[in-house]
Motif scaffolding. Structure first.
Motif, PDB file in Angstrom:
ATOM      1  N   PHE A 163      -9.790   4.373   5.175  1.00  0.00           N
ATOM      2  CA  PHE A 163      -8.594   4.984   5.739  1.00  0.00           C
ATOM      3  C   PHE A 163      -8.569   4.882   7.260  1.00  0.00           C
ATOM      4  O   PHE A 163      -7.499   4.727   7.855  1.00  0.00           O
ATOM      5  CB  PHE A 163      -8.469   6.441   5.282  1.00  0.00           C
ATOM      6  CG  PHE A 163      -7.888   6.591   3.902  1.00  0.00           C
ATOM      7  CD1 PHE A 163      -6.552   6.903   3.714  1.00  0.00           C
ATOM      8  CD2 PHE A 163      -8.678   6.396   2.778  1.00  0.00           C
ATOM      9  CE1 PHE A 163      -6.010   7.026   2.444  1.00  0.00           C
ATOM     10  CE2 PHE A 163      -8.152   6.515   1.497  1.00  0.00           C
ATOM     11  CZ  PHE A 163      -6.813   6.829   1.325  1.00  0.00           C
ATOM     12  N   THR A 164      -9.739   4.972   7.904  1.00  0.00           N
ATOM     13  CA  THR A 164      -9.764   4.796   9.362  1.00  0.00           C
ATOM     14  C   THR A 164      -9.407   3.363   9.730  1.00  0.00           C
ATOM     15  O   THR A 164      -8.610   3.115  10.639  1.00  0.00           O
ATOM     16  CB  THR A 164     -11.151   5.157   9.931  1.00  0.00           C
ATOM     17  OG1 THR A 164     -11.497   6.500   9.555  1.00  0.00           O
ATOM     18  CG2 THR A 164     -11.161   5.049  11.447  1.00  0.00           C
ATOM     19  N   PRO A 181      -3.914   2.409   0.913  1.00  0.00           N
ATOM     20  CA  PRO A 181      -5.268   2.403   0.352  1.00  0.00           C
ATOM     21  C   PRO A 181      -5.474   3.295  -0.858  1.00  0.00           C
ATOM     22  O   PRO A 181      -6.549   3.288  -1.452  1.00  0.00           O
ATOM     23  CB  PRO A 181      -6.139   2.861   1.526  1.00  0.00           C
ATOM     24  CG  PRO A 181      -5.229   3.643   2.403  1.00  0.00           C
ATOM     25  CD  PRO A 181      -3.865   3.017   2.253  1.00  0.00           C
ATOM     26  N   GLY A 182      -4.457   4.078  -1.241  1.00  0.00           N
ATOM     27  CA  GLY A 182      -4.609   4.888  -2.449  1.00  0.00           C
ATOM     28  C   GLY A 182      -4.913   6.335  -2.144  1.00  0.00           C
ATOM     29  O   GLY A 182      -4.856   6.780  -0.997  1.00  0.00           O
ATOM     30  N   PRO A 183      -5.277   7.122  -3.163  1.00  0.00           N
ATOM     31  CA  PRO A 183      -5.540   8.552  -2.949  1.00  0.00           C
ATOM     32  C   PRO A 183      -6.808   8.769  -2.133  1.00  0.00           C
ATOM     33  O   PRO A 183      -7.781   8.029  -2.255  1.00  0.00           O
ATOM     34  CB  PRO A 183      -5.695   9.105  -4.374  1.00  0.00           C
ATOM     35  CG  PRO A 183      -6.132   7.916  -5.185  1.00  0.00           C
ATOM     36  CD  PRO A 183      -5.450   6.728  -4.573  1.00  0.00           C
ATOM     37  N   LEU A 184      -6.777   9.801  -1.296  1.00  0.00           N
ATOM     38  CA  LEU A 184      -7.924  10.157  -0.454  1.00  0.00           C
ATOM     39  C   LEU A 184      -8.810  11.150  -1.188  1.00  0.00           C
ATOM     40  O   LEU A 184      -8.323  12.174  -1.686  1.00  0.00           O
ATOM     41  CB  LEU A 184      -7.433  10.758   0.854  1.00  0.00           C
ATOM     42  CG  LEU A 184      -8.481  11.090   1.916  1.00  0.00           C
ATOM     43  CD1 LEU A 184      -9.101   9.812   2.460  1.00  0.00           C
ATOM     44  CD2 LEU A 184      -7.843  11.882   3.050  1.00  0.00           C
ATOM     45  N   THR A 185     -10.102  10.857  -1.279  1.00  0.00           N
ATOM     46  CA  THR A 185     -11.038  11.768  -1.950  1.00  0.00           C
ATOM     47  C   THR A 185     -11.083  13.096  -1.199  1.00  0.00           C
ATOM     48  O   THR A 185     -11.243  13.106   0.031  1.00  0.00           O
ATOM     49  CB  THR A 185     -12.442  11.152  -1.992  1.00  0.00           C
ATOM     50  OG1 THR A 185     -12.370   9.876  -2.641  1.00  0.00           O
ATOM     51  CG2 THR A 185     -13.408  12.057  -2.748  1.00  0.00           C
ATOM     52  N   PRO A 186     -10.935  14.232  -1.887  1.00  0.00           N
ATOM     53  CA  PRO A 186     -10.965  15.538  -1.203  1.00  0.00           C
ATOM     54  C   PRO A 186     -12.243  15.704  -0.376  1.00  0.00           C
ATOM     55  O   PRO A 186     -13.328  15.329  -0.801  1.00  0.00           O
ATOM     56  CB  PRO A 186     -10.932  16.537  -2.377  1.00  0.00           C
ATOM     57  CG  PRO A 186     -10.249  15.795  -3.481  1.00  0.00           C
ATOM     58  CD  PRO A 186     -10.688  14.368  -3.343  1.00  0.00           C
TER      59      PRO A 186
END
Length: 492
Positions: A163-164, A181-186
């Motif tokens: 994500f960065t 990039p899709g869903p971000l892991t919590p």
């Protein structure tokens, strides 16, 4: 909090400790030749098992445990999870994502680990584990953390870099519509670069980390991350003309996309493989990959997303054909891309094809059409607020003006492009713009100004890619020709 009180037998830094244990092994067995000790180390890879002794004062696991057992649980967990990061080093923000803690808390814990010498700080803000401590932490995380906990930590740290990197690439504005990039892991807190200079510094600092993370994802068949990191890396590698590395990355990403059954991602990988091979002069390989990408997208359902991918593939094919010197074919592909782009009804997808059409008209001896299409493209880019891609078009317009002898307008166009590329720390295109500026000065008969522009281009090239930028060879040839001309004039 970490206990920063050093035990009575404080563990030395890991490498001196390893040497001390080896020396102690030799002293305890004076009849053993040193070659026997060396052989044992080779058999075990020089790792912890080779250094194990019956003496808890010199057994590395026992010595490391003195500091580890003094940690509170948050610090101990951080130390264990650091083993999941492939190194060679890690920043505080990446650690915060790894352990799902606030940035300030992660920084305090790392400071404590450094004080008891369980981590080292080779540079401000960057931390590392010695190989022996990494192996020790690896054993601990498999003993004390659940599989689910390790997998979640791995996902967070991968997401941190994905994500960065994605945010950085978006800020540079090279991709008209980058893949989400899709869903971000919590628990993940990616960094948010503020300007192109910060993006350039981040990629430079993290390039070895990104490569190791990608290799880890490939080895573990974490296919979603292979494709996502592949997208991040291919932009960086393309900017720095590291095309052979880019081919390796994209080949692995293509295999992952095939396993995932993601046809669009396969097409995108094939398309960029075409670019990389084209840049290396591998014409046949480049066009094979591009033709495969074209077939994938042409055979897909005809929705708007598919139409956009077809625009981009035709545009990319025109670019590669231009690299190969096949300008007439390149113009055909560019015009096809523009036709498809107009079908979308979105100026975004007309802009790059317009630039390509302008470029190839100029190269084929029709600079007036090159000027007209460039001016149309620039007006579109200005409406899109896409300065990098607009700058590419300013260079094309400058070349068209130069072809009709309007050198002052050409200089003004190239200088506008140069300003954008310098602000974006895009060395590759700074060099190209300065090359054009020098060429224009030479066409105007101003040899000192041409020399100054080309010399500036050479002086501005630095870093590991200094000798690999293709444009630098052409600039040196231009300067050598000026020197030869000057020497000849001196002898007249």
């Amino acid at each position: 909090m970490i206990s920063c009180e050093t035990p009575s037998s404080s563990p030395p830094v890991a490498l001196p400790l390893a040497l001390a244990v080896i020396a102690a092994r030799a002293v305890l067995n004076p009849t053993f030749p040193l070659s026997a000790v060396a052989g044992e180390l080779r058999e075990t890879g020089g790792r912890l098992d080779a250094l194990t002794t019956l003496d808890t004062g010199t057994d590395p696991r026992a010595v490391f445990s003195w500091s580890y057992r003094a940690l509170d649980e948050p610090a101990a967990r951080l130390f264990r999870l650091l083993a999941l990061h492939p190194g060679p080093d890690i920043t505080v923000p990446a650690v915060a994502s790894l352990v799902a803690l606030p940035l300030a808390r992660a920084r305090r814990l790392l400071t404590g680990l450094a004080q008891v010498r369980l981590v080292e700080q080779p540079a401000p803000g960057r931390y590392t584990l010695h190989d022996l401590l990494r192996e020790y932490a690896t054993g601990l995380t498999h003993e004390e953390d659940t599989r689910a906990g390790r997998d979640a930590a791995t996902a967070r740290v991968l997401d941190h870099y994905v994500f960065t990197g994605h945010a950085g690439n978006r800020l540079l504005d090279h991709e008209p519509r980058p893949v989400d990039p899709g869903p971000l892991t919590p628990g993940t807190v990616p960094e948010q670069p503020r300007d192109p200079g910060e993006v350039a510094r981040w990629f430079t600092a993290e390039q070895h980390v990104l490569t190791r993370l990608f290799q880890t994802a490939v080895a573990r068949r974490l296919d979603r991350y292979v494709t996502a990191l592949g997208r991040v890396l291919k932009e960086h590698l393309n900017r720095h003309e590291r095309w052979s590395e880019g081919v390796e990355v994209l080949t692995s990403a293509l295999e992952a996309a095939r396993r995932l059954g993601d046809r669009d991602e396969q097409g995108r990988c094939l398309r960029m493989l075409g670019v990389m091979h084209g840049e290396m002069g591998h014409g046949d390989e480049a066009m094979i990959h591009l033709d495969r990408a074209t077939a994938l997208f042409d055979d897909a359902p005809g929705d708007m997303d598919n139409l956009i991918e077809r625009v981009r593939t035709q545009y990319t094919a025109s670019y590669v054909l231009g690299l190969l010197g096949r300008d007439a074919e390149a113009l055909e592909r560019a015009e096809r891309a523009l036709e498809l782009g107009r079908e979308t009804g979105d100026p975004l997808w007309m802009s790059d094809p317009l630039t390509a059409v302008a470029k190839f008209h100029t190269l084929l001896g029709r600079p007036e059409q090159g000027i007209a299409h460039s001016e149309e493209a620039i007006s579109v880019f200005q409406g899109l607020n896409a300065p990098w891609r607009e700058a590419m078009c300013w260079n094309n317009l400058g070349c068209a003006y130069g072809a009709v002898g309007q050198h002052r307008q050409a200089l003004a166009s190239h200088r506008r492009a140069l300003t954008v590329f310098e602000e974006g720390h895009d060395r590759k295109h700074v060099i190209k713009s300065l090359t054009y500026i020098g060429d224009t000065h030479l066409a105007m008969g101003d040899r000192p100004a041409a020399r100054a522009a080309w010399t500036r281009a050479l002086e501005g090239a630095d870093g590991p890619e200094k000798e690999t930028f293709e444009g630098l060879k052409d600039i040196r040839a231009r300067l050598a020709a000026l020197d030869t001309e000057a020497a000849g004039a001196a002898h007249v």
